[in-house]
Design a protein around this motif. Structure first.
Motif, PDB file in Angstrom:
ATOM      1  N   THR A   1       0.841  -1.194   0.000  1.00  0.00           N
ATOM      2  CA  THR A   1       0.000   0.000   0.000  1.00  0.00           C
ATOM      3  C   THR A   1       0.877   1.246   0.000  1.00  0.00           C
ATOM      4  N   GLY A   2       0.249   2.391  -0.143  1.00  0.00           N
ATOM      5  CA  GLY A   2       0.988   3.650  -0.081  1.00  0.00           C
ATOM      6  C   GLY A   2       0.979   4.427  -1.380  1.00  0.00           C
ATOM      7  N   ARG A   3       0.100   4.039  -2.313  1.00  0.00           N
ATOM      8  CA  ARG A   3       0.039   4.778  -3.575  1.00  0.00           C
ATOM      9  C   ARG A   3      -0.242   6.248  -3.271  1.00  0.00           C
ATOM     10  N   PRO A   4       0.557   7.151  -3.823  1.00  0.00           N
ATOM     11  CA  PRO A   4       0.311   8.575  -3.568  1.00  0.00           C
ATOM     12  C   PRO A   4      -0.959   9.035  -4.281  1.00  0.00           C
ATOM     13  N   SER A   5      -1.578  10.065  -3.736  1.00  0.00           N
ATOM     14  CA  SER A   5      -2.791  10.593  -4.359  1.00  0.00           C
ATOM     15  C   SER A   5      -2.470  11.326  -5.660  1.00  0.00           C
ATOM     16  N   ARG A   6      -1.219  11.743  -5.803  1.00  0.00           N
ATOM     17  CA  ARG A   6      -0.794  12.480  -6.987  1.00  0.00           C
ATOM     18  C   ARG A   6       0.606  12.038  -7.384  1.00  0.00           C
ATOM     19  N   PHE A   7       0.840  11.882  -8.671  1.00  0.00           N
ATOM     20  CA  PHE A   7       2.159  11.505  -9.181  1.00  0.00           C
ATOM     21  C   PHE A   7       2.740  12.709  -9.905  1.00  0.00           C
ATOM     22  N   ILE A   8       3.862  13.211  -9.400  1.00  0.00           N
ATOM     23  CA  ILE A   8       4.559  14.331 -10.025  1.00  0.00           C
ATOM     24  C   ILE A   8       5.910  13.804 -10.500  1.00  0.00           C
ATOM     25  N   PRO A   9       6.006  13.401 -11.776  1.00  0.00           N
ATOM     26  CA  PRO A   9       7.285  12.876 -12.270  1.00  0.00           C
ATOM     27  C   PRO A   9       8.379  13.940 -12.174  1.00  0.00           C
ATOM     28  N   HIS A  10       9.444  13.607 -11.484  1.00  0.00           N
ATOM     29  CA  HIS A  10      10.544  14.554 -11.302  1.00  0.00           C
ATOM     30  C   HIS A  10      11.823  13.813 -10.940  1.00  0.00           C
ATOM     31  N   VAL A  11      12.926  14.501 -11.128  1.00  0.00           N
ATOM     32  CA  VAL A  11      14.240  14.014 -10.699  1.00  0.00           C
ATOM     33  C   VAL A  11      14.773  15.029  -9.691  1.00  0.00           C
ATOM     34  N   THR A  12      14.981  14.589  -8.472  1.00  0.00           N
ATOM     35  CA  THR A  12      15.519  15.469  -7.428  1.00  0.00           C
ATOM     36  C   THR A  12      16.987  15.749  -7.724  1.00  0.00           C
ATOM     37  N   LEU A  13      17.328  17.038  -7.794  1.00  0.00           N
ATOM     38  CA  LEU A  13      18.711  17.454  -8.047  1.00  0.00           C
ATOM     39  C   LEU A  13      19.386  18.000  -6.795  1.00  0.00           C
ATOM     40  N   LEU A  14      18.587  18.674  -5.931  1.00  0.00           N
ATOM     41  CA  LEU A  14      19.123  19.277  -4.710  1.00  0.00           C
ATOM     42  C   LEU A  14      18.223  18.945  -3.532  1.00  0.00           C
ATOM     43  N   ARG A  15      18.828  18.786  -2.379  1.00  0.00           N
ATOM     44  CA  ARG A  15      18.106  18.655  -1.120  1.00  0.00           C
ATOM     45  C   ARG A  15      18.558  19.798  -0.211  1.00  0.00           C
ATOM     46  N   ARG A  16      17.671  20.206   0.689  1.00  0.00           N
ATOM     47  CA  ARG A  16      17.963  21.292   1.633  1.00  0.00           C
ATOM     48  C   ARG A  16      18.463  22.554   0.929  1.00  0.00           C
ATOM     49  N   ALA A  17      17.831  22.884  -0.183  1.00  0.00           N
ATOM     50  CA  ALA A  17      18.213  24.086  -0.934  1.00  0.00           C
ATOM     51  C   ALA A  17      17.928  25.330  -0.098  1.00  0.00           C
ATOM     52  N   ARG A  18      18.819  26.295  -0.177  1.00  0.00           N
ATOM     53  CA  ARG A  18      18.640  27.549   0.554  1.00  0.00           C
ATOM     54  C   ARG A  18      17.661  28.466  -0.172  1.00  0.00           C
ATOM     55  N   ARG A  19      17.642  28.382  -1.496  1.00  0.00           N
ATOM     56  CA  ARG A  19      16.705  29.154  -2.319  1.00  0.00           C
ATOM     57  C   ARG A  19      15.863  28.164  -3.106  1.00  0.00           C
ATOM     58  N   LEU A  20      14.574  28.396  -3.135  1.00  0.00           N
ATOM     59  CA  LEU A  20      13.691  27.507  -3.886  1.00  0.00           C
ATOM     60  C   LEU A  20      13.085  28.195  -5.098  1.00  0.00           C
ATOM     61  N   GLU A  21      13.537  29.373  -5.399  1.00  0.00           N
ATOM     62  CA  GLU A  21      13.031  30.109  -6.557  1.00  0.00           C
ATOM     63  C   GLU A  21      13.679  29.564  -7.823  1.00  0.00           C
TER      64      GLU A  21
END
Length: 171
Positions: A112-132
Motif C-alpha cells: 500500500t501507499g500509492r500517492p494521491s498524486r504523481f509528479i514525475p521529477h528528478v531530485t537534483l538538490l536537497r535542503r536548498a537555501r533558495r527555492l526560486e
C-alpha cells in the motif's frame, strides 16, 4: 529493506542531469544529489521484509515495461523538504500509465501507499537555501525508457546510497 521502483537514466542523460544539478546548486545552494543517485521514482514502497523483497525482485525481473520517452522541460521545488527538481510541465500519459500499472500490480501483492498524486521529477538538490526556480533556463531533455529497477535505499547521516536489486527485462 527500504525499497522503491525507478527509472534510471542512460549514461549521457545522467551526465546532463548532473550538469543541471551543478547549475541549480550554484543558483539555489543546498546539497547536490550525486550523479550516480539520480533517478525518477515511480513507486516508493517503504520498508519491505526481506522475503517480500525477494518476491518483488522476481516480479520486476519478469515484468515487461512498454518503451516510452519522457521529456523533462521544467524546474520545480518542494518547499517543505527544500528539494529542487526537474520534471515536466504537462503530465506524460505513458509515464503516468506506467506508474498506475505498477501500483495496480503492487497493491495486488499487498503493498500500500500509492500517492494521491504523481509528479514525475528528478531530485537534483536537497535542503536548498533558495527555492526560486523561475529564473533557471528550462531544461530540454529527452529520457527514453524501457526498463524499471527495484532499488534498495541505504540512508546514513550524510546521504542516501542505492543498490539495484532487480531490473525488468529489456523488451
Amino acid at each position: 529493506m527500504r525499497l522503491f521502483l525507478a527509472l534510471m537514466p542512460p549514461p549521457a542523460l545522467r551526465r546532463r542531469l548532473g550538469e543541471l544539478a551543478e547549475w541549480a546548486h550554484a543558483h539555489c545552494g543546498g546539497r547536490r544529489v550525486p550523479d550516480e543517485s539520480l533517478h525518477l521514482t515511480l513507486a516508493f514502497l517503504g520498508e519491505i521484509p526481506e522475503a517480500q523483497a525477494e518476491a518483488l525482485s522476481t516480479w520486476v525481473a519478469g515484468r515487461d515495461v512498454p518503451e516510452g520517452e519522457w521529456r523533462p522541460d521544467a524546474w520545480g521545488a518542494f518547499r517543505r523538504p527544500g528539494i529542487v527538481w526537474v520534471g515536466s510541465q504537462t503530465p506524460d500519459r505513458a509515464l503516468v500509465s506506467l506508474q498506475a500499472s505498477l501500483w495496480h500490480d503492487l497493491e495486488r501483492q499487498g503493498i500500500t501507499g500509492r500517492p494521491s498524486r504523481f509528479i514525475p521529477h528528478v531530485t537534483l538538490l536537497r535542503r536548498a537555501r533558495r527555492l526560486e526556480t523561475a529564473g533557471l533556463t528550462p531544461p530540454d531533455l529527452v529520457w527514453p525508457y524501457r526498463q524499471v529497477a527495484l532499488v534498495r535505499s541505504f540512508t546514513d547521516q550524510y546521504r542516501a546510497r542505492y543498490q539495484t536489486l532487480a531490473r525488468s527485462p529489456l523488451t
